[in-house]
Design a protein around this motif. Structure first.
Motif, mmCIF file in Angstrom:
data_model
loop_
_atom_site.group_PDB
_atom_site.id
_atom_site.type_symbol
_atom_site.label_atom_id
_atom_site.label_comp_id
_atom_site.label_asym_id
_atom_site.label_seq_id
_atom_site.Cartn_x
_atom_site.Cartn_y
_atom_site.Cartn_z
ATOM 1 N N ARG A 49 45.268 35.976 38.234
ATOM 2 C CA ARG A 49 45.268 37.707 38.458
ATOM 3 C C ARG A 49 46.601 37.808 37.832
ATOM 4 O O ARG A 49 46.812 38.814 38.873
ATOM 5 C CB ARG A 49 44.849 38.044 39.776
ATOM 6 N N LEU A 82 52.852 44.941 40.386
ATOM 7 C CA LEU A 82 52.135 45.443 40.897
ATOM 8 C C LEU A 82 52.263 46.792 41.253
ATOM 9 O O LEU A 82 51.564 48.376 41.180
ATOM 10 C CB LEU A 82 50.747 45.346 41.299
ATOM 11 N N PHE A 134 52.722 49.481 38.537
ATOM 12 C CA PHE A 134 51.492 48.822 37.202
ATOM 13 C C PHE A 134 51.120 50.411 36.258
ATOM 14 O O PHE A 134 50.386 51.305 36.943
ATOM 15 C CB PHE A 134 50.372 48.039 38.167
ATOM 16 N N PHE A 177 48.984 41.756 32.374
ATOM 17 C CA PHE A 177 48.202 40.326 32.975
ATOM 18 C C PHE A 177 48.965 39.384 32.549
ATOM 19 O O PHE A 177 48.836 39.651 31.290
ATOM 20 C CB PHE A 177 47.243 40.531 33.944
ATOM 21 N N ASP A 214 40.394 46.266 36.922
ATOM 22 C CA ASP A 214 41.773 45.532 36.948
ATOM 23 C C ASP A 214 42.383 44.996 37.783
ATOM 24 O O ASP A 214 42.745 44.145 38.366
ATOM 25 C CB ASP A 214 42.559 46.006 35.550
ATOM 26 N N LEU A 215 42.529 46.376 38.712
ATOM 27 C CA LEU A 215 43.865 46.213 39.739
ATOM 28 C C LEU A 215 42.738 45.526 41.440
ATOM 29 O O LEU A 215 43.316 45.622 42.526
ATOM 30 C CB LEU A 215 44.192 47.131 40.091
ATOM 31 N N HIS A 216 41.585 45.780 41.051
ATOM 32 C CA HIS A 216 40.544 45.879 42.435
ATOM 33 C C HIS A 216 40.727 43.839 42.234
ATOM 34 O O HIS A 216 40.513 43.080 41.433
ATOM 35 C CB HIS A 216 39.119 45.648 42.054
ATOM 36 N N ASP A 217 41.549 43.675 44.042
ATOM 37 C CA ASP A 217 41.654 42.468 44.376
ATOM 38 C C ASP A 217 41.936 43.295 45.937
ATOM 39 O O ASP A 217 42.361 43.597 46.703
ATOM 40 C CB ASP A 217 42.541 42.339 43.825
ATOM 41 N N ARG A 234 45.309 42.335 47.840
ATOM 42 C CA ARG A 234 46.023 42.788 47.576
ATOM 43 C C ARG A 234 46.537 42.963 49.467
ATOM 44 O O ARG A 234 45.904 44.295 49.100
ATOM 45 C CB ARG A 234 46.420 43.695 46.705
#
Lengths: 393, 393
Positions: free
Chosen positions: A262, A268, A271, A277, B307-310, B313
């Protein structure tokens, strides 16, 4: 940084096609012009066909040591050799073709021709149509794998090769290989088909459609008539988008995850919608690289040829078609190939076997995905070398 | 028939977003306006947020029977119900939500809200920005799954639900589910995450990029400012191209091969560059269908949120984040899911287990691919029903 989709370099010419006047490099040419047009399988015709090809090694006196290497979608005749002004990429199979390698140029006379519809010297959409004096563009007819193979047979005639010692290729190259074995069963002694299929599957048709549609969405594609566009104003973003579809299907989830995870280029925090990415930057990079050495219309035409690949067409189905084959074969899968999935090569091997031929089927365990046929030289090279040696013993 | 890419219907409005003045149907609304803006995780803010939601069944006196259903990318609040003028598609989980079904509306008070950034009533890019009186378009900020979940928590407050009996969803819905369990560990009794992940993988980022880039290539997208375009002049081809990427990854090679094979709409004699195989026509059909009920900018914004799902984070990584979870969970994979591959749900289940929670992991054997979480009601429905019943026992 503007929050908008990535821009490509402004110095990329409208087409990456090789054109007359460009450095010739290692290319040789054969003109198939004759007095009549070259009639295509699905009904079109071409008034003149020029084939660009390269050779390595020496043809022996009995013309019995010739090996035909067939290239994949974005390959060309430059199977082996350096990158240069004339050849915008290193040989695509440098780890397989050369002195002492699997396709040993000390022993074999190796031939690789750019396919019909291609853009590195062989007649394709970027070539000048003798009828108009301008590039064919959207008027270039639909060609098939069989059409490509017929031009290669003409090249074999020209080179004095009645029978290939071996015919080998992966992916679209493998499509040509299997058509060679069916169309000209007496003109080869054995063949290797890597990561290929007897007929494009529904999912392969879908991937192709995704790429082609993306390309056509680029207004700079101009319905195929972009050859007079300034540098930077060609359909690069569209070609890159199509290439990106392919690039994902050529690799594997595992390889992407290990290589990119990632990681992102930008922080971010803040972002944007178009922040990148690392995997996106990789796809852009490859798209841009391809735009410098390829032609967008060629990309469409060759994808369509692959869509139309079905050895059973007009031959009462694939099993019946395969009955024409009379020589031993090596069929290779890459375990993680999501584009040309192993069931397709297994089907090919089974069809060949049930038509009474000797088939060696090999599954290469690798996380590399479809690109494994290019990357796994340590595993695949020796398989091919041994297979050729055995069939010559 | 012209040999060019497929044209879409000329009566499709520039956006398929629900807009004030349209039939309300089963929707209810909550305005999160307050005196201060809704501040977003990655730095932006929205001056007013409206949430469109639907409910089924009755909330009991102790407010202990509420189930939150979280929708996926192109879903909306209409988890169950008929297609109508107000709801342009049948309930997306009609086989799961209803009287006597897995999410039993005779027993539970079921809530489903359109996500932040969506286009079926909740504030998104097609909504009017109070600052300008015009749709946000490209000025809509980047939102995250956590932002979506925070709006849902406000909705729970509004409905008088301190603790959800259960929170359930698949794909992007599952992303919300796991964030619920991490962000509000005391506000749910159990949860089910179907075909989802703790963090988008590199390949998922790549698929998202392919779709978003294709969409942005459509000149009718106009950098996001297409809301005043005439019917037929919106970014339908671009949205359809993005949808097509998704559609292929939602299904499986096996399903496509069985359903479409190599059937074509047109005869292969004279087949053109843009002649259509059945699978292409299927993709076009679904693209056009989506364009009638979705908004192109919403598609971009929600893909970016995925995409930003983590979950890791800002929380010292995924394993650490998962330690906040305090309730039992059901985690489900579909064996043929190529988009949210089973290793991702296995990773989720293992992380939950090693943080000391009770986890039930189930692999549904099915050829349906990612869409299995919508289609395999016979297998998945009973799993969920039993899991909810057990955790309530």
């Amino acid at each position: 940084m503007a929050d908008r989709p990535h821009d490509f370099a402004s110095d990329i010419p409208a087409t990456g096609a090789w054109q007359h006047g460009d450095a010739v490099g290692h290319r040789q040419f054969l003109t198939i012009a004759d007095d009549r047009p070259f009639v295509l399988e699905l009904g079109g015709s071409l008034r003149a066909v020029e084939i660009a090809y390269e050779t390595w090694g020496e043809l022996d006196e009995s013309a019995s040591n010739a090996v035909l290497v067939c290239h994949a979608l974005t390959g060309d005749s430059h199977a082996a050799g350096e990158l240069s002004r004339a050849h915008k990429a290193d040989g695509w199979w440098n780890d397989f073709v050369g002195p002492g390698l699997a396709i040993d140029t000390d022993r074999y006379f190796v031939v690789c021709a750019n396919v019909l519809g291609g853009c590195q010297g062989t007649t394709g959409p970027a070539s000048v149509d003798p009828a108009t004096g301008k590039p064919y563009g959207s008027s270039f007819p639909v060609v098939t794998i069989r059409d490509m193979v017929r031009t290669q047979a003409r090249l074999a005639d020209h080179l004095g090769i009645d029978v290939w010692n071996h015919v080998v290729g992966g992916s679209m190259g493998g499509m040509q290989v299997i058509e060679w074995a069916i169309m000209y069963p007496d003109r080869l002694r054995s063949f290797t088909a890597l990561a290929s299929t007897l007929a494009a599957s529904a999912q392969q048709l879908a991937w192709s459609a995704l790429g082609r549609r993306s390309l056509a969405l680029d207004p700079k594609w101009r319905g195929g008539e972009y050859y007079e566009a300034e540098a930077g104003d060609g359909p690069h973003a569209g070609l890159a988008a199509a290439r990106a579809v392919a690039q994902v299907t050529y690799r594997s989830d595992e390889v992407f995850q290990k290589r990119f995870g990632r990681e992102s280029l930008d922080s971010l925090d803040g972002f944007g919608l178009w922040g990148r990415f690392q995997v996106e930057s990789y796809l852009d990079h490859h798209g841009q690289k391809l735009a410098r050495r390829f032609d967008a219309n060629s990309y469409l035409v060759l994808n369509r040829a692959m869509d139309l690949h079905d050895v059973g067409r007009g031959r009462n189905g694939v099993d019946n078609a395969v009955k024409r084959v009379r020589v031993p074969s090596l069929v290779v899968s890459v375990s993680s190939d999501m584009l040309y999935q192993p069931w397709q090569q297994q089907q090919m091997a089974e069809a060949l076997e049930s038509s009474g031929q000797s088939v060696q089927y090999e599954m290469v365990e690798s996380p590399q995905g479809h690109d494994g046929f290019l990357l796994e030289s340590a595993a695949i090279g020796p398989m091919i070398a041994k297979f050729i040696a055995d069939t010559n013993a």
